[in-house]
Design an enzyme around this catalytic site. Structure first.
Site, PDB file in Angstrom:
ATOM      1  N   ILE A 178       6.078  -8.382  -9.642  1.00  0.00           N
ATOM      2  CA  ILE A 178       5.260  -9.477  -9.485  1.00  0.00           C
ATOM      3  C   ILE A 178       5.962 -10.521 -10.604  1.00  0.00           C
ATOM      4  CG2 ILE A 178       2.985 -10.665  -9.824  1.00  0.00           C
ATOM      5  CD1 ILE A 178       1.839  -8.398  -9.101  1.00  0.00           C
ATOM      6  N   ASP A 197       8.014  -9.271 -22.969  1.00  0.00           N
ATOM      7  CA  ASP A 197       8.838  -6.844 -21.739  1.00  0.00           C
ATOM      8  C   ASP A 197       9.562  -6.608 -23.124  1.00  0.00           C
ATOM      9  OD1 ASP A 197       8.757  -5.377 -20.246  1.00  0.00           O
ATOM     10  OD2 ASP A 197       8.093  -6.235 -18.218  1.00  0.00           O
ATOM     11  N   CYS A 255      -3.380 -12.288 -13.573  1.00  0.00           N
ATOM     12  CA  CYS A 255      -3.875 -12.432 -12.143  1.00  0.00           C
ATOM     13  C   CYS A 255      -3.770 -10.424 -12.451  1.00  0.00           C
ATOM     14  CB  CYS A 255      -3.342 -13.155 -11.214  1.00  0.00           C
ATOM     15  SG  CYS A 255      -3.677 -14.513 -10.519  1.00  0.00           S
ATOM     16  N   ALA A 256      -3.386 -10.467 -13.387  1.00  0.00           N
ATOM     17  CA  ALA A 256      -2.799  -8.575 -13.824  1.00  0.00           C
ATOM     18  C   ALA A 256      -4.230  -7.935 -14.324  1.00  0.00           C
ATOM     19  CB  ALA A 256      -1.536  -8.437 -15.186  1.00  0.00           C
ATOM     20  N   ARG A 257      -4.543  -7.528 -15.640  1.00  0.00           N
ATOM     21  CA  ARG A 257      -5.626  -6.969 -15.588  1.00  0.00           C
ATOM     22  C   ARG A 257      -6.480  -7.420 -16.241  1.00  0.00           C
ATOM     23  NH1 ARG A 257      -5.644  -4.085 -11.546  1.00  0.00           N
ATOM     24  NH2 ARG A 257      -5.140  -1.858 -10.540  1.00  0.00           N
ATOM     25  N   ASP A 281      -7.860 -14.029 -12.315  1.00  0.00           N
ATOM     26  CA  ASP A 281      -8.326 -13.461 -10.546  1.00  0.00           C
ATOM     27  C   ASP A 281      -9.456 -11.462 -11.145  1.00  0.00           C
ATOM     28  OD1 ASP A 281      -8.345 -12.971  -7.716  1.00  0.00           O
ATOM     29  OD2 ASP A 281      -6.797 -11.103  -8.196  1.00  0.00           O
ATOM     30  N   GLU A 286     -16.393  -5.820 -12.786  1.00  0.00           N
ATOM     31  CA  GLU A 286     -15.889  -6.336 -11.527  1.00  0.00           C
ATOM     32  C   GLU A 286     -17.418  -5.492 -10.767  1.00  0.00           C
ATOM     33  OE1 GLU A 286     -11.682  -6.292 -10.190  1.00  0.00           O
ATOM     34  OE2 GLU A 286     -11.554  -7.382 -11.620  1.00  0.00           O
ATOM     35  N   HIS A 305     -10.954 -10.683  -7.626  1.00  0.00           N
ATOM     36  CA  HIS A 305      -9.678 -10.095  -7.666  1.00  0.00           C
ATOM     37  C   HIS A 305      -9.049 -10.024  -6.360  1.00  0.00           C
ATOM     38  CE1 HIS A 305      -8.774  -5.871  -9.121  1.00  0.00           C
ATOM     39  NE2 HIS A 305      -7.582  -6.093  -9.120  1.00  0.00           N
TER      40      HIS A 305
END
Length: 349
Positions: A178, A197, A255-257, A281, A286, A305
């Site tokens: 991603i 990273d 938008c990951a975790r 997201d 949730e 999500h």
């Protein structure tokens, strides 16, 4: 010998998609049973010892009777289910990781587990860009005002407008399937991209981005977007201290975790004006609880999500795991095995 396959689809990766992908991958010769799980009409959750699953242990135990291969996205695979499914040999999960599977138990029971890396990479990357633009150009807020009959000229004030992506420095935390796509898309906007990273070799960036430490990325980035997995090392990696290191008026996107971010610290930074905006997201709980502070904090863009929710994602998931079923039946190595050391039991006959 006829192999019995269970397609445990849901309302996104449907049984129809799984059946079509199976026919493409293996042709005839399988007896396919179907079970429809309630996700996403009902939220996923914890089932026994596994997370983010849909359905119950009892219904899976019943559906797996005599089944050799299961194709699913959300069905749980627990110690109890495995003990009650002696014929099961291969459990294919159409997700980026088999979080709904007890991998240790699967290995003990001789069940191989495969997954579908990259199946939603393009959809999530596109959604990430949409979230960034929505924050920078205040699209949700201005739409809400217009829909309520309010034409607000103050949105055009210099101190209310956001920066352009062109010429902005964007920091990406994570450069997998991603994050690397997001970097390529940002290049088309004329943004300068930094990457943190620790698992990516510098040559993999191929000049598309600059590899830096997390501290350097935070200090230099007007926009930070998270694309890391939730691990013990990354949980809470963006908190008050990291937000304080960002330039004034920065934007944070996740938008990951949900576990990666301290959301109270984000709300504090939005309230103080330290952050221009944020877009999420994913969330620590949730669905979001009704009284959650995020729901009443100005400057937050939220989606439920669904960054990976595209038709291509569902089709990719079905195709990838059906191909794994084909490899298993032909005696070939699995391409995406999550427990590669497992001693896979072969069906008799």
């Amino acid at each position: 010998m006829t192999i019995r396959v269970l397609a445990a689809g849901d309302h996104f990766v449907t049984n129809g998609l799984l059946a079509d992908a199976l026919r493409e991958a293996i042709g005839a010769g399988c007896d396919v049973a179907e079970l429809t799980l309630p996700w996403p009409l009902e939220p996923f959750g914890r089932v026994a010892e596994v997370d983010e699953a849909s359905g119950t242990e009892d219904e899976l135990i019943e559906a797996l009777r005599g089944v050799t291969i299961c194709l699913t996205q959300m069905a749980p695979l627990t110690e109890r289910i495995l003990a009650a499914a002696p014929d099961l040999r291969l459990f294919c999960v159409g997700r980026g990781g088999p979080v709904n599977v007890n991998l240790d138990a699967a290995s003990r029971h001789g069940v191989a587990v495969s997954y579908a890396p990259g199946r939603n990479a393009t959809a999530t990357a596109e959604h990430t860009l949409g979230m960034i633009l929505a924050v920078l150009r205040r699209i949700p807020e201005t739409h809400t005002d217009l829909a309520a009959g309010r034409w607000r000229g103050d949105y055009y004030r210099y101190d209310q407008v956001g920066p352009e992506l062109a010429g902005s420095t964007v920091g990406l935390v994570g450069y997998g399937a991603i994050g690397s796509r997001v970097a390529r898309m940002l290049a088309g906007f004329g943004a300068d991209v930094l990457v943190h990273d620790p698992y990516v070799a510098p040559e993999a960036l191929a000049g598309a981005a600059e590899q830096v430490s997390l501290d350097d990325l935070l200090r230099r980035s007007r926009i930070v977007s998270l694309h890391a997995r939730a691990t013990p090392a990354t949980r809470g990696m963006i908190g008050a201290e990291q937000i304080a290191a960002l330039p004034a008026g920065a934007v944070l996107v996740n938008c990951a975790r949900g576990a990666l971010v301290d959301y109270d610290a984000v709300c504090d930074a939005l309230d103080s004006g330290k952050l221009f905006g944020a877009a999420f997201d994913v969330f620590p709980e949730e669905p979001i609880p009704a009284g959650a502070r995020l729901l009443r904090t100005r400057g937050v863009v939220m989606t439920p999500h669904l960054a990976g929710a595209s038709r291509q994602t569902a089709e990719n998931a079905a195709r990838i795991i059906a191909a794994e079923a084909g490899r298993y039946l032909r005696g070939e190595p699995l391409a995406h095995c999550a427990n590669p050391g497992v001693q896979i039991r072969r069906p008799a006959g």
